[in-house]
Design a protein around this motif. Structure first.
Motif, PDB file in Angstrom:
ATOM      1  N   GLN A 195       0.843  -1.189   0.000  1.00 47.69           N
ATOM      2  CA  GLN A 195       0.000   0.000   0.000  1.00 47.69           C
ATOM      3  C   GLN A 195       0.883   1.245   0.000  1.00 47.69           C
ATOM      4  O   GLN A 195       1.743   1.392   0.860  1.00 47.69           O
ATOM      5  CB  GLN A 195      -0.892   0.033   1.235  1.00 47.69           C
ATOM      6  CG  GLN A 195      -1.763   1.277   1.332  1.00 47.69           C
ATOM      7  CD  GLN A 195      -2.644   1.279   2.567  1.00 47.69           C
ATOM      8  OE1 GLN A 195      -2.176   1.486   3.675  1.00 47.69           O
ATOM      9  NE2 GLN A 195      -3.926   1.016   2.380  1.00 47.69           N
ATOM     10  N   ALA A 206      -4.746   9.451  -0.564  1.00 44.89           N
ATOM     11  CA  ALA A 206      -5.002   8.405  -1.565  1.00 44.89           C
ATOM     12  C   ALA A 206      -4.171   7.174  -1.219  1.00 44.89           C
ATOM     13  O   ALA A 206      -3.016   7.294  -0.793  1.00 44.89           O
ATOM     14  CB  ALA A 206      -4.632   8.914  -2.942  1.00 44.89           C
ATOM     15  N   TYR A 207      -4.798   6.014  -1.363  1.00 41.48           N
ATOM     16  CA  TYR A 207      -4.123   4.745  -1.075  1.00 41.48           C
ATOM     17  C   TYR A 207      -4.141   3.891  -2.339  1.00 41.48           C
ATOM     18  O   TYR A 207      -5.220   3.618  -2.889  1.00 41.48           O
ATOM     19  CB  TYR A 207      -4.849   3.981   0.037  1.00 41.48           C
ATOM     20  CG  TYR A 207      -4.912   4.731   1.346  1.00 41.48           C
ATOM     21  CD1 TYR A 207      -3.945   4.522   2.333  1.00 41.48           C
ATOM     22  CD2 TYR A 207      -5.921   5.643   1.597  1.00 41.48           C
ATOM     23  CE1 TYR A 207      -4.005   5.213   3.531  1.00 41.48           C
ATOM     24  CE2 TYR A 207      -5.979   6.340   2.796  1.00 41.48           C
ATOM     25  CZ  TYR A 207      -5.021   6.121   3.762  1.00 41.48           C
ATOM     26  OH  TYR A 207      -5.069   6.804   4.954  1.00 41.48           O
ATOM     27  N   LEU A 208      -2.965   3.508  -2.798  1.00 44.11           N
ATOM     28  CA  LEU A 208      -2.864   2.584  -3.923  1.00 44.11           C
ATOM     29  C   LEU A 208      -2.507   1.221  -3.348  1.00 44.11           C
ATOM     30  O   LEU A 208      -1.472   1.070  -2.694  1.00 44.11           O
ATOM     31  CB  LEU A 208      -1.767   3.050  -4.888  1.00 44.11           C
ATOM     32  CG  LEU A 208      -2.064   4.362  -5.614  1.00 44.11           C
ATOM     33  CD1 LEU A 208      -0.785   4.985  -6.149  1.00 44.11           C
ATOM     34  CD2 LEU A 208      -3.056   4.110  -6.733  1.00 44.11           C
ATOM     35  N   ASN A 209      -3.379   0.247  -3.595  1.00 43.76           N
ATOM     36  CA  ASN A 209      -3.219  -1.057  -2.942  1.00 43.76           C
ATOM     37  C   ASN A 209      -3.069  -2.171  -3.951  1.00 43.76           C
ATOM     38  O   ASN A 209      -3.702  -2.148  -5.013  1.00 43.76           O
ATOM     39  CB  ASN A 209      -4.463  -1.371  -2.089  1.00 43.76           C
ATOM     40  CG  ASN A 209      -4.759  -0.288  -1.079  1.00 43.76           C
ATOM     41  OD1 ASN A 209      -3.907   0.086  -0.287  1.00 43.76           O
ATOM     42  ND2 ASN A 209      -5.974   0.259  -1.121  1.00 43.76           N
ATOM     43  N   LEU A 220      -6.155  -4.974  -7.602  1.00 47.26           N
ATOM     44  CA  LEU A 220      -5.554  -3.637  -7.630  1.00 47.26           C
ATOM     45  C   LEU A 220      -6.632  -2.662  -7.209  1.00 47.26           C
ATOM     46  O   LEU A 220      -7.768  -2.752  -7.675  1.00 47.26           O
ATOM     47  CB  LEU A 220      -5.062  -3.301  -9.049  1.00 47.26           C
ATOM     48  CG  LEU A 220      -4.042  -4.267  -9.646  1.00 47.26           C
ATOM     49  CD1 LEU A 220      -3.830  -3.984 -11.125  1.00 47.26           C
ATOM     50  CD2 LEU A 220      -2.725  -4.172  -8.891  1.00 47.26           C
ATOM     51  N   ASP A 221      -6.290  -1.752  -6.330  1.00 43.26           N
ATOM     52  CA  ASP A 221      -7.335  -0.928  -5.698  1.00 43.26           C
ATOM     53  C   ASP A 221      -6.825   0.488  -5.454  1.00 43.26           C
ATOM     54  O   ASP A 221      -5.680   0.689  -5.041  1.00 43.26           O
ATOM     55  CB  ASP A 221      -7.707  -1.607  -4.362  1.00 43.26           C
ATOM     56  CG  ASP A 221      -8.705  -0.804  -3.550  1.00 43.26           C
ATOM     57  OD1 ASP A 221      -9.906  -1.082  -3.684  1.00 43.26           O
ATOM     58  OD2 ASP A 221      -8.287   0.084  -2.781  1.00 43.26           O
ATOM     59  N   LEU A 222      -7.686   1.439  -5.730  1.00 42.62           N
ATOM     60  CA  LEU A 222      -7.412   2.836  -5.370  1.00 42.62           C
ATOM     61  C   LEU A 222      -8.525   3.283  -4.433  1.00 42.62           C
ATOM     62  O   LEU A 222      -9.710   3.177  -4.767  1.00 42.62           O
ATOM     63  CB  LEU A 222      -7.395   3.728  -6.610  1.00 42.62           C
ATOM     64  CG  LEU A 222      -7.475   5.238  -6.345  1.00 42.62           C
ATOM     65  CD1 LEU A 222      -6.206   5.740  -5.668  1.00 42.62           C
ATOM     66  CD2 LEU A 222      -7.720   6.012  -7.637  1.00 42.62           C
ATOM     67  N   THR A 224      -9.556   6.661  -2.121  1.00 39.06           N
ATOM     68  CA  THR A 224      -9.134   8.034  -1.857  1.00 39.06           C
ATOM     69  C   THR A 224     -10.267   8.851  -1.245  1.00 39.06           C
ATOM     70  O   THR A 224     -11.440   8.581  -1.485  1.00 39.06           O
ATOM     71  CB  THR A 224      -8.611   8.707  -3.156  1.00 39.06           C
ATOM     72  OG1 THR A 224      -8.203  10.036  -2.868  1.00 39.06           O
ATOM     73  CG2 THR A 224      -9.649   8.722  -4.251  1.00 39.06           C
ATOM     74  N   ASN A 237     -13.561   4.852  -4.775  1.00 33.98           N
ATOM     75  CA  ASN A 237     -12.923   3.530  -4.721  1.00 33.98           C
ATOM     76  C   ASN A 237     -13.002   2.933  -6.128  1.00 33.98           C
ATOM     77  O   ASN A 237     -14.073   2.857  -6.716  1.00 33.98           O
ATOM     78  CB  ASN A 237     -13.675   2.643  -3.718  1.00 33.98           C
ATOM     79  CG  ASN A 237     -13.012   1.290  -3.496  1.00 33.98           C
ATOM     80  OD1 ASN A 237     -13.660   0.357  -3.060  1.00 33.98           O
ATOM     81  ND2 ASN A 237     -11.742   1.183  -3.778  1.00 33.98           N
TER      82      ASN A 237
END
Lengths: 354, 180
Positions: A195, A206-209, A220-222, A224, A237
């Motif tokens: 993350q 913002a979190y890039l996972n 893959l997930d964003l 914010t 999301n």
């Protein structure tokens, strides 16, 4: 010279006095927290079984239970632990496959250690780092949940390292059990998770996972959130999931999903906030295990609008909510039991957080 | 008297805790050095952090922060953080300090059962009554005053610092068992 001497004397005296006044920093107290939630739901088609198959609030025409959630946290020096247990349908049979029938469910159970001021290591069973929504009703704005939440991981057990570059950026990387939502691995510890958190401007995070493994697949997930004004917040999301092909059944799991959900919320007063969740969710072509993602079969999609009000009275929040889902295929049922493309529901929940 | 009554409003309508202290026979240089030491060496120095000093070494500004809990909560956990500014100025024989710019950031429970700041929500303490119950507002104001009073006392303690007598060294008694 005299001035320098005085200054040195002053510093020495201050130092001695400081030593006398210094005390051992107090250790943090044992923190107890939790919540209780209950709800009533009415399905517009009068169906008793869940017409909209996302997680929780599944029972229609009934005053039903969410869960009681009890959490403990303690930090001494650099070491801390969290233990959080839930009792009730939201935390048990409606939540996690591997504990159906158990009398409780572990939400979080981990220990953590600050290796340095910037580097932390945490091991145990933790709420997933992926996605916008969570199991606890206190952590969500809407009471019902999204398709993206229901079909993503709820929890991951593993070991993770988090490095905080500044209050504007941090990076987590870890290795987790192969199967999501299980207290132990099915085969091994083989899901890689990472993350990246960035906070580009004040109020925006913002979190890039990524969660990747041969057993559970690749997500893959964003996620914010942007607090644009004191009253207005916008969340987003976006996620893409690819299910792995199983060696033992190559045709059983090569599907997945893609979706996005927008969460505008506006505080109309100190006690009332209105919010909308607008979600588009599409199941990829191919086959899935199980056969659909919350009723959305491969190659089809659903659009869902959920209008929610959060009305606070101290620690108690009333959550009236109207939800309308519209599928590209007839994935719901009408009052006569005929398959139809749309479904709707009204619910009102009460969540007490302590 | 509630602790919050120690806070006054300044000419900009901001809450302030303000004190002028006489320190006869102390030069500005000595007072400045002592004040800085109090910030750098106090036990909970993490709660006060030096932000800036002026070129003439007569004043400095610190960031302050502390956590607060609601009184209306059943269980006690961090419900918010308050930041503030400490300003300190010295002259020969006297100094003054004041705490102001109190800003409240509400905390929320995250997915790991930790209480963390709600990013982007910063409420000046002067406007907090529009957002929270009176009991909680009064308590937060009390906490602001208590922080300022406590840190102020600590600062004044360092400013008055007298030489501390060296403690007598305790000699460890040595027992010889060969002779008895």
């Amino acid at each position: 010279m005299k001035q320098k001497f005085l200054l040195i004397c002053a510093l020495a005296v201050s130092g001695l006095a400081a030593k006398a006044q210094d005390a051992k920093p107090a250790e943090s107290p044992l923190v107890i927290s939790g919540s209780v939630d209950t709800y009533f739901k009415y399905d517009f088609a009068g169906k008793k079984a869940a017409n909209i198959q996302t997680s929780f609030a599944n029972e229609s025409n009934s005053v039903s239970l969410g869960m009681i959630d009890l959490g403990l946290k303690k930090k001494v020096g650099k070491a801390s632990f969290v233990g959080e247990l839930s009792f009730g349908p939201r935390g048990q049979s409606q939540s996690i496959p591997d504990v159906a029938g158990s009398s409780y469910h572990i939400q979080n159970l981990y220990v953590s250690y600050d290796l340095t001021d910037k580097l932390n290591v945490t091991g145990g069973y933790m709420g997933t780092f992926v996605g916008y929504e969570v199991i606890s009703p206190v952590g969500n704005f809407n009471y019902s949940t999204s398709y993206l939440f229901t079909n993503g991981p709820f929890q991951n057990a593993g070991l993770k390292f988090t490095y905080t570059f500044s209050d504007k950026a941090s990076l987590m990387a870890g290795i987790f059990n192969d199967a999501w939502n299980n207290y132990s691995s099915t085969n091994d510890l083989s899901t890689f998770g990472a993350q990246l958190m960035i906070a580009p401007v004040k109020g925006w995070t913002a979190y890039l996972n990524v969660a990747a493994g041969y057993y559970s697949g690749l997500e893959l997930d964003l996620t914010t959130n942007y607090q644009i004004t004191d009253a207005f917040k916008l969340g987003l999301n976006v996620a893409d999931f690819s299910q792995p092909s199983y060696k033992f059944a190559p045709n059983a799991g090569n599907g997945g999903f893609t979706g996005a959900a927008l969460y505008p919320q506006y505080a109309v007063s100190k006690d009332v906030t209105l919010g909308l969740r607008a979600e588009y969710f599409s199941a990829k072509k191919g086959s899935t295990t199980p056969g659909s993602f919350s009723g959305v079969i491969p190659g089809e999609s659903v659009t869902a609008f959920t209008l929610t009000a959060a009305v606070k009275s101290g620690p108690l929040t009333f959550i009236p909510e109207v939800r309308l889902d519209n599928g590209s295929a007839a994935q719901f049922f009408d009052s006569k039991g005929v398959a139809t493309k749309s479904a709707g529901q009204f619910s009102v929940a009460a969540v007490y957080a302590f | 008297m509630a602790q919050k009554d120690s806070l006054a409003l300044d000419d900009h309508g901001k809450y302030i805790y303000y004190k002028v202290v006489t320190a006869a026979n102390n030069s500005a240089g000595v007072l400045y050095a002592r004040a800085l030491t109090s910030i750098k060496r106090s036990a909970d120095g993490r709660r006060l952090k030096l932000l800036s000093e002026d070129a003439k070494n007569t004043s400095f500004v610190c960031d302050g922060n502390f956590l607060v809990s609601k009184v209306t909560s059943l269980a006690k956990h961090d419900d918010g953080g308050i930041t503030c500014k400490l300003n300190c100025e010295v002259k020969d024989g006297k100094y003054r300090y004041w705490f102001t710019d109190f800003v409240f950031t509400p905390y929320m429970r995250d997915r790991y059962n930790s209480y963390v700041p709600q990013i982007g929500l910063d409420i000046p303490i002067e406007k907090i009554e529009k957002k929270y119950d009176k009991k909680d507002v009064d308590h937060f104001m009390d906490e602001c005053a208590a922080f300022a009073i406590g840190k102020g006392r600590l600062l004044e303690g360092y400013m008055q610092a007298e030489p501390v007598a060296k403690k007598d060294t305790v000699t460890k008694k040595v027992i010889t068992i060969n002779k008895w």
